[in-house]
Design an enzyme around this catalytic site. Structure first.
Site, PDB file in Angstrom:
ATOM      1  N   ASN A  57     109.862   5.739 -14.564  1.00  0.00           N
ATOM      2  CA  ASN A  57     111.281   5.571 -14.236  1.00  0.00           C
ATOM      3  C   ASN A  57     112.070   5.286 -15.506  1.00  0.00           C
ATOM      4  O   ASN A  57     112.929   4.392 -15.549  1.00  0.00           O
ATOM      5  CB  ASN A  57     111.452   4.419 -13.226  1.00  0.00           C
TER       6      ASN A  57
ATOM      7  N   SER B   8     114.679 -11.465  -8.253  1.00  0.00           N
ATOM      8  CA  SER B   8     115.863 -10.852  -7.649  1.00  0.00           C
ATOM      9  C   SER B   8     116.540 -11.821  -6.687  1.00  0.00           C
ATOM     10  O   SER B   8     115.891 -12.660  -6.065  1.00  0.00           O
ATOM     11  CB  SER B   8     115.425  -9.609  -6.865  1.00  0.00           C
TER      12      SER B   8
ATOM     13  N   ILE C 108     117.131  -2.477 -17.646  1.00  0.00           N
ATOM     14  CA  ILE C 108     117.267  -3.857 -18.130  1.00  0.00           C
ATOM     15  C   ILE C 108     116.290  -4.107 -19.272  1.00  0.00           C
ATOM     16  O   ILE C 108     116.605  -4.759 -20.268  1.00  0.00           O
ATOM     17  CB  ILE C 108     117.055  -4.868 -16.978  1.00  0.00           C
TER      18      ILE C 108
ATOM     19  N   LYS D  62     108.980  -9.473  -4.571  1.00  0.00           N
ATOM     20  CA  LYS D  62     109.551 -10.357  -5.598  1.00  0.00           C
ATOM     21  C   LYS D  62     109.266 -11.811  -5.244  1.00  0.00           C
ATOM     22  O   LYS D  62     108.908 -12.628  -6.098  1.00  0.00           O
ATOM     23  CB  LYS D  62     111.061 -10.107  -5.741  1.00  0.00           C
TER      24      LYS D  62
ATOM     25  N   TYR E 206     110.680  -4.757  -0.789  1.00  0.00           N
ATOM     26  CA  TYR E 206     111.000  -5.042  -2.201  1.00  0.00           C
ATOM     27  C   TYR E 206     111.184  -6.548  -2.401  1.00  0.00           C
ATOM     28  O   TYR E 206     110.558  -7.159  -3.273  1.00  0.00           O
ATOM     29  CB  TYR E 206     112.270  -4.297  -2.618  1.00  0.00           C
TER      30      TYR E 206
HETATM   31  C1  WQD Z   1     126.738  -3.214  -3.814  1.00  0.00           C
HETATM   32  C2  WQD Z   1     127.912  -3.104  -2.850  1.00  0.00           C
HETATM   33  C3  WQD Z   1     127.419  -1.858  -0.857  1.00  0.00           C
HETATM   34  C4  WQD Z   1     126.921   1.984  -2.954  1.00  0.00           C
HETATM   35  C5  WQD Z   1     121.063  -3.977  -5.038  1.00  0.00           C
HETATM   36  C6  WQD Z   1     119.625  -3.857  -4.801  1.00  0.00           C
HETATM   37  C7  WQD Z   1     118.956  -5.201  -4.911  1.00  0.00           C
HETATM   38  C8  WQD Z   1     119.306  -5.899  -6.199  1.00  0.00           C
HETATM   39  C9  WQD Z   1     120.802  -5.884  -6.433  1.00  0.00           C
HETATM   40  C10 WQD Z   1     117.489  -5.877  -7.781  1.00  0.00           C
HETATM   41  C11 WQD Z   1     127.488  -3.285  -1.383  1.00  0.00           C
HETATM   42  C12 WQD Z   1     128.497  -1.153  -1.695  1.00  0.00           C
HETATM   43  C13 WQD Z   1     127.150   0.640  -2.682  1.00  0.00           C
HETATM   44  C14 WQD Z   1     127.821   2.958  -2.455  1.00  0.00           C
HETATM   45  C15 WQD Z   1     129.130   1.211  -1.454  1.00  0.00           C
HETATM   46  N1  WQD Z   1     118.610  -5.287  -7.274  1.00  0.00           N
HETATM   47  N2  WQD Z   1     128.226   0.271  -1.943  1.00  0.00           N
HETATM   48  N3  WQD Z   1     128.899   2.538  -1.712  1.00  0.00           N
HETATM   49  O1  WQD Z   1     122.906  -3.630  -2.179  1.00  0.00           O
HETATM   50  O2  WQD Z   1     123.944  -5.570  -3.472  1.00  0.00           O
HETATM   51  O3  WQD Z   1     121.678  -4.759  -4.061  1.00  0.00           O
HETATM   52  O4  WQD Z   1     121.277  -4.544  -6.308  1.00  0.00           O
HETATM   53  O5  WQD Z   1     117.021  -6.926  -7.561  1.00  0.00           O
HETATM   54  O6  WQD Z   1     117.567  -4.977  -4.867  1.00  0.00           O
HETATM   55  O7  WQD Z   1     119.470  -3.333  -3.505  1.00  0.00           O
HETATM   56  O8  WQD Z   1     123.730  -3.353  -4.561  1.00  0.00           O
HETATM   57  O9  WQD Z   1     125.017  -1.602  -5.710  1.00  0.00           O
HETATM   58  O10 WQD Z   1     123.655  -0.954  -3.653  1.00  0.00           O
HETATM   59  O11 WQD Z   1     125.720  -2.325  -3.356  1.00  0.00           O
HETATM   60  O12 WQD Z   1     130.103   0.864  -0.766  1.00  0.00           O
HETATM   61  O13 WQD Z   1     127.666   4.208  -2.651  1.00  0.00           O
HETATM   62  O14 WQD Z   1     128.481  -1.805  -2.943  1.00  0.00           O
HETATM   63  O15 WQD Z   1     127.722  -1.781   0.527  1.00  0.00           O
HETATM   64  O16 WQD Z   1     128.529  -3.978  -0.714  1.00  0.00           O
HETATM   65  P1  WQD Z   1     123.109  -4.351  -3.465  1.00  0.00           P
HETATM   66  P2  WQD Z   1     124.497  -1.970  -4.351  1.00  0.00           P
END
Ligand code: WQD
Length: 340
Positions: free
Chosen positions: A37, A126, A14, A154, A150
């Site tokens: 990173n 977040s 970002i 935040k 995490y």
């Molecule tokens: C999205 C959807 C999963 C991977 C993350 C971070 C959080 C924030 C936002 C910073 C969910 C599904 C995912 C996969 C899947 N970031 N999924 N198979 O969990 O909403 O949050 O991004 O602030 O800190 O954790 O994002 O992309 O991991 O998941 O089915 O291999 O996709 O179950 O429904 P999430 P994600």
């Protein structure tokens, strides 16, 4: 007079997109990053995009002396603070390291800013600071809470900044709560670039599309959502970057502190994303239904109306654009790597 901005974590996903957006808006920007990173060639690619040399301070926010040297090197009108650890799952295994980087690092930055009399900060927060809810879209005034270290860091970061500003009116802050950033720069020179197996949905699908991974594991298809898979508020990273420019400008020009959701207000499911990516790459993408992932919520998207009212911010790019830009980025990256 050109305003000068320091972008911590500016070589990250970002951060690098925000660097490009700030330059486009006429700001003079310097990057501070420890490159833990971030790929080392991101500044070179930013130089191609912006056509200008990139000032980089290789510095760790856990090194107060190094921070003081950066703030002594130039006068900044504001800081956009991205430098943090950001993986929810990892934070559960390394709570101390997350609290140190995300909270102690923030405190070090605020002290260095105060010593240099720099009092405008945009803070990368977040949507995970919201307590689990079934009241969607989630407004900024919703109940706060944390289900991971995490998210705790935040929320603490937001509260540290609010306390500092309450004690000294010279401070102005923009707290921006992201939902799910996705996509890549339209130049295909910037994008998500995870070196290991991605946790997040879009970079995982991208690796299925390039053949690096065999199939997407859909974590559960029995949620109370239209197609049974998880629903999230995906926002194009270039829209997100533009939101940061508007937030910073609000602080510098009008001094209005704010806490805002940066989202689209639209929820998309896992299968919506998979189908959109299939359209973008022109091939069917395999998936298997896997057990639910611990800690996942069924549905999560934000109310973006406050950002529109205060900043005039609206997300302009939808899911197809996120997937098309991501596909252009990963295709170019794999072609580049293929050339050795
Ligand atoms: C999205 C959807 C999963 C991977 C993350 C971070 C959080 C924030 C936002 C910073 C969910 C599904 C995912 C996969 C899947 N970031 N999924 N198979 O969990 O909403 O949050 O991004 O602030 O800190 O954790 O994002 O992309 O991991 O998941 O089915 O291999 O996709 O179950 O429904 P999430 P994600």
């Amino acid at each position: 007079m050109t305003r000068k901005i320091l972008l911590t974590g500016g070589a990250g996903y970002i951060g690098s997109h925000t660097y490009a957006a700030l330059c486009e808006a006429g700001y003079d920007v310097a990057i501070l990053d420890n490159f833990d990173n971030a790929r080392p060639d991101v500044p070179d690619r930013l130089e191609v995009i912006t056509g200008k040399p990139v000032t980089v301070h290789r510095c760790d926010i856990l090194d107060p002396a190094a921070l003081a040297r950066v703030f002594a090197s130039d006068h900044f009108d504001g800081v956009v603070h991205f430098a943090a650890r950001k993986a929810v799952g990892e934070s559960q295994r390394m709570p101390l390291e997350y609290i140190e980087t995300n909270c102690t690092g923030l405190i070090n930055l605020l002290k260095a800013m105060r010593a240099a009399e720099v009092f405008n900060i945009v803070f990368s927060s977040s949507a995970t600071v919201y307590a689990p809810t079934t009241d969607w879209p989630i407004p900024e005034g919703a109940a706060l809470g944390y289900a991971s270290t995490y998210a705790y860091t935040k929320l603490m970061g937001e509260q540290i900044i609010a306390q500092v500003a309450a004690a000294d009116p010279r401070w102005h802050y923009g707290v921006l709560r992201y939902f799910n950033p996705a996509g890549a720069h339209t130049s295909a020179l910037l994008g998500e670039d995870p070196s290991d197996i991605p946790n997040n949905l879009m970079p995982y699908i991208a690796k299925v599309a390039t053949g690096e991974l065999p199939a997407l594991n859909v974590f559960g298809n029995d949620y109370p959502t239209p197609d049974g898979t998880g629903v999230r508020d995906y926002i194009h990273v270039m829209d997100l970057a533009r939101g940061h420019v508007l937030s910073l400008t609000e602080l510098i020009e009008r001094g209005n502190s704010h806490t805002l959701n940066l989202g689209t207000g639209q929820g998309y499911s896992v299968l919506d994303m998979l189908n959109a990516y299939s359209r973008a790459c022109g091939k069917e993408l395999p998936y298997v239904v896997a057990p639910r992932r611990e800690g996942d919520l069924d549905c999560y998207y934000g109310d973006p109306t406050k950002a529109e009212a205060l900043l005039g911010f609206r997300a302009e790019r939808g899911l197809d654009a996120m997937c098309a830009d991501s596909w252009a980025w990963v295709s170019r990256k794999s072609n580049m790597r293929g050339q050795g």
